[in-house]
Scaffold this motif. Structure first.
Motif, PDB file in Angstrom:
ATOM      1  N   LEU A  57      37.628  44.224  46.462  1.00 53.46           N
ATOM      2  CA  LEU A  57      37.969  44.417  45.069  1.00 53.46           C
ATOM      3  C   LEU A  57      36.664  44.634  44.147  1.00 53.46           C
ATOM      4  N   ASP A 173      37.463  36.964  42.890  1.00 50.80           N
ATOM      5  CA  ASP A 173      36.513  37.225  44.088  1.00 50.80           C
ATOM      6  C   ASP A 173      35.248  36.257  43.966  1.00 50.80           C
ATOM      7  N   THR A 214      42.272  49.220  42.466  1.00 50.80           N
ATOM      8  CA  THR A 214      42.760  49.116  43.746  1.00 50.80           C
ATOM      9  C   THR A 214      41.645  48.676  44.833  1.00 50.80           C
ATOM     10  N   GLY A 215      41.928  47.940  45.778  1.00 51.95           N
ATOM     11  CA  GLY A 215      41.086  47.858  46.719  1.00 51.95           C
ATOM     12  C   GLY A 215      41.784  47.649  48.115  1.00 51.95           C
TER      13      GLY A 215
END
Length: 248
Positions: A57, A173, A214-215
């Motif tokens: 991400l 993250d 989006t990841g």
């Protein structure tokens, strides 16, 4: 059976954080839920390990809104270009990673699948995520939690997971991107071949970000693996040592 050296396990958590199951037989009779579960439903059961590629991400984060930008700049991550020895990453204090971050940690995940839910058991601190496939809507009233409320539906061979109700105490993250309690996470999990599970993660938080993004995270099937015992509190001394090493 598998054994991971303690140091490697701890370091893996810092750098962010089996017997095969069989599909139950198709139910019979007049069970009103039988239509949701059949022998054709994809089976994700097993132990899966992420491929430890680039953060799924962080590389594509869109511009933050001003208040979120200030929170991000004030964050003290333990890794990345802004790493500091006095990191304030919540998981370094044993706080739950939350969703979607728990899907990005380099620890195995065991998936147990039933007619009414898909259960993810994480080696990382033994967190459990319940994805209910027997509900089509989120509860009208719920408390904000670390893991949120996840419901799922099958679209062909893809499990679409919708998660809301997440508190704002976690990071998205390891570099410190924040989120608000309006965070909405949509995942599309698909077994692209027998040994590979793909999780396409879409993050939507209109309070903190200018658009959704989006990841993709990829997992590899690990037959014969068991989940080891990992308890965050056991590793606090190592984390203190790690912080000192960063500060040298």
């Amino acid at each position: 059976m598998r054994h991971r050296p303690l140091g490697a396990t701890i370091l893996a958590s810092c750098l962010l954080s089996l017997l095969p199951a069989h599909l139950p037989a198709k139910p019979t009779g007049h069970n009103p839920r039988a239509v949701q579960w059949s022998g054709n439903t994809p089976d994700f059961s097993g132990v899966w390990m992420e491929r430890q590629e680039v953060d799924a991400l962080s590389a594509t984060v869109p511009p933050l809104r001003p208040a979120a930008e200030a929170k991000y700049k004030a964050a003290k991550p333990g890794y990345g270009p802004r790493a500091t020895p006095d990191s304030q990453d919540p998981i370094l204090s044993c706080a739950p990673p939350g969703v979607p971050r728990i899907m990005l940690l380099p620890f195995p995940i065991k998936i147990v699948q039933t007619r009414d839910e898909v259960i993810m058991i994480f080696e990382y601190d033994h967190f459990v995520r319940q994805i209910r496939t027997d509900r089509r809507e989120h509860s009208k009233e719920f408390d904000l939690t670390w893991m949120g409320d996840s419901i799922g539906r099958w679209e062909g061979d893809t499990l679409v997971v919708d998660t809301v109700g997440l508190n704002d105490k976690t990071w998205l993250d390891q570099v410190g991107h924040p989120h608000s309690s309006s965070l909405h996470v949509i995942e599309r999990l698909r077994r692209i071949d027998h040994n590979t599970l793909e999780d396409v993660i879409t993050v939507d938080d209109p309070n903190d970000y200018t658009k959704q993004w989006t990841g993709t995270q990829t997992f590899v099937l690990k037959p014969g693996w068991d989940l080891s015992e990992y308890v965050c509190e056991d590793n606090l001394k190592f984390l203190e040592y790690h912080r000192k090493e960063i500060g040298k």
